[in-house]
Write an enzyme that holds these catalytic residues in place. Sequence first.
Site, mmCIF file in Angstrom:
data_model
loop_
_atom_site.group_PDB
_atom_site.id
_atom_site.type_symbol
_atom_site.label_atom_id
_atom_site.label_comp_id
_atom_site.label_asym_id
_atom_site.label_seq_id
_atom_site.Cartn_x
_atom_site.Cartn_y
_atom_site.Cartn_z
ATOM 1 N N CYS A 6 34.112 21.273 70.515
ATOM 2 C CA CYS A 6 35.158 20.632 69.717
ATOM 3 C C CYS A 6 35.183 19.122 69.904
ATOM 4 O O CYS A 6 35.211 18.638 71.033
ATOM 5 C CB CYS A 6 36.531 21.149 70.139
ATOM 6 N N GLY B 188 31.538 20.602 66.370
ATOM 7 C CA GLY B 188 32.454 20.671 65.231
ATOM 8 C C GLY B 188 33.429 19.508 65.335
ATOM 9 O O GLY B 188 33.788 19.093 66.429
ATOM 10 N N ASN C 45 40.350 20.140 66.369
ATOM 11 C CA ASN C 45 38.993 20.610 66.080
ATOM 12 C C ASN C 45 39.013 21.512 64.831
ATOM 13 O O ASN C 45 40.090 21.853 64.336
ATOM 14 C CB ASN C 45 38.437 21.351 67.303
ATOM 15 N N PRO C 46 37.846 21.939 64.315
ATOM 16 C CA PRO C 46 37.824 22.682 63.039
ATOM 17 C C PRO C 46 38.676 23.947 63.002
ATOM 18 O O PRO C 46 39.210 24.299 61.952
ATOM 19 C CB PRO C 46 36.339 23.018 62.862
ATOM 20 N N CYS C 47 38.792 24.651 64.125
ATOM 21 C CA CYS C 47 39.552 25.913 64.093
ATOM 22 C C CYS C 47 41.030 25.725 64.417
ATOM 23 O O CYS C 47 41.799 26.679 64.378
ATOM 24 C CB CYS C 47 38.925 26.915 65.050
ATOM 25 N N GLY C 48 41.409 24.496 64.748
ATOM 26 C CA GLY C 48 42.823 24.189 64.924
ATOM 27 C C GLY C 48 43.413 24.553 66.271
ATOM 28 O O GLY C 48 44.600 24.341 66.506
ATOM 29 N N GLU C 49 42.598 25.111 67.199
ATOM 30 C CA GLU C 49 43.186 25.530 68.479
ATOM 31 C C GLU C 49 43.212 24.413 69.503
ATOM 32 O O GLU C 49 43.806 24.551 70.560
ATOM 33 C CB GLU C 49 42.453 26.767 69.047
#
Length: 355
Positions: free
Chosen positions: A86, A115, A266-270
């Site tokens: 990330c 990402g 990061n791309p997945c939002g976590e």
Amino acid sequence: MSRFAAPIAEQIWDMKYRFKDADGSARDVTVEDTWRRIARDLAQVEDTPDVWEDTFFEALEDFKFLPAGRITAGAGTARRVTLFNCFVMGTVPDSMGGIFDMLKEAALTMQQGGGIGYDFSTIRPKGADVLGVSADASGPLSFMDVWDAMCRTIMSAGSRRGAMMATMRCDHPDVEDFIAAKSDSARLRMFNMSVLITDPFMDAVKADQSWDLQFGGKVYRTVQARDLWNRIMKATYEFAEPGVIFIDRINAANNLSYCETIAATNPCGEQPLPPYGACLLGSINMARMVADPFDKAAHLDVDALNKLVATAVRMMDNVVDVSQFPLEAQQKEAKAKRRIGLGVTGLADALLMVG
């Protein structure tokens, strides 16, 4: 030799994480070879590498600790790849030169397998004056299209497509276009998108008040806060985008808020991160932490869990020193703060095992 639980698990290992030569011949003959490769690489920064290599191998063995994809695919391969999943990139300057400098940084990061997340709120809205060239600005979404094309062009390291997160503040004049962007099924396919929601905006939604859309101190338009909120919810329901990020809550809860401000994930939002922030990830497999599974005596082996967590944290901390970084700014940020994200997987299985 450890057995994969299902053929698809072996297939994914072979496709994404197994170390192979350019001609496709496998360097990792078995999954044990993959674990040994990772353990050896992450132990190299220890005073007694041999001792720690065995300790790390034991943690990886039988899928007890699962380092994230970039570590599993890249550690010990001597390839110029990052072991961090990330990244959030630097703040985008509101100038043509600055924007394309940022595009170059994104491309270099993606090439090494990271990402990335970006806040596009810093770019002036569509139709705003561009001083000195007597033109109107094309706005942040047009530049997001350029990022999208770059991401499609550059395949991330290994068998993996690039991933990006775009954020925009809820008071940016182009936020309505941002909310509606994914209704076009061909546009911005490489992006996940989220609106940065502030506390004052939520107060305005609750009180059914008006809300100013502004940039650089100039109010471009005024809308009803509740209408804007409903528009976000409708788009999320119909197209699964955009998400929302409660950015003021994140910054208030961040224990590093005294030295950084977060504006993207990061791309997945976590993983909310500051400019040039990076994070590496890993999971403890809870299903391997159950003693006497499905038996009356079944229980969580807390001692084994404590030991595994300590080892996993040490391994991930070593990644900070072992990893390559696409940009020097990312390396400085990672080494200054040594962020790691350790989570759990296999929780449902573990719960079944203990009844």
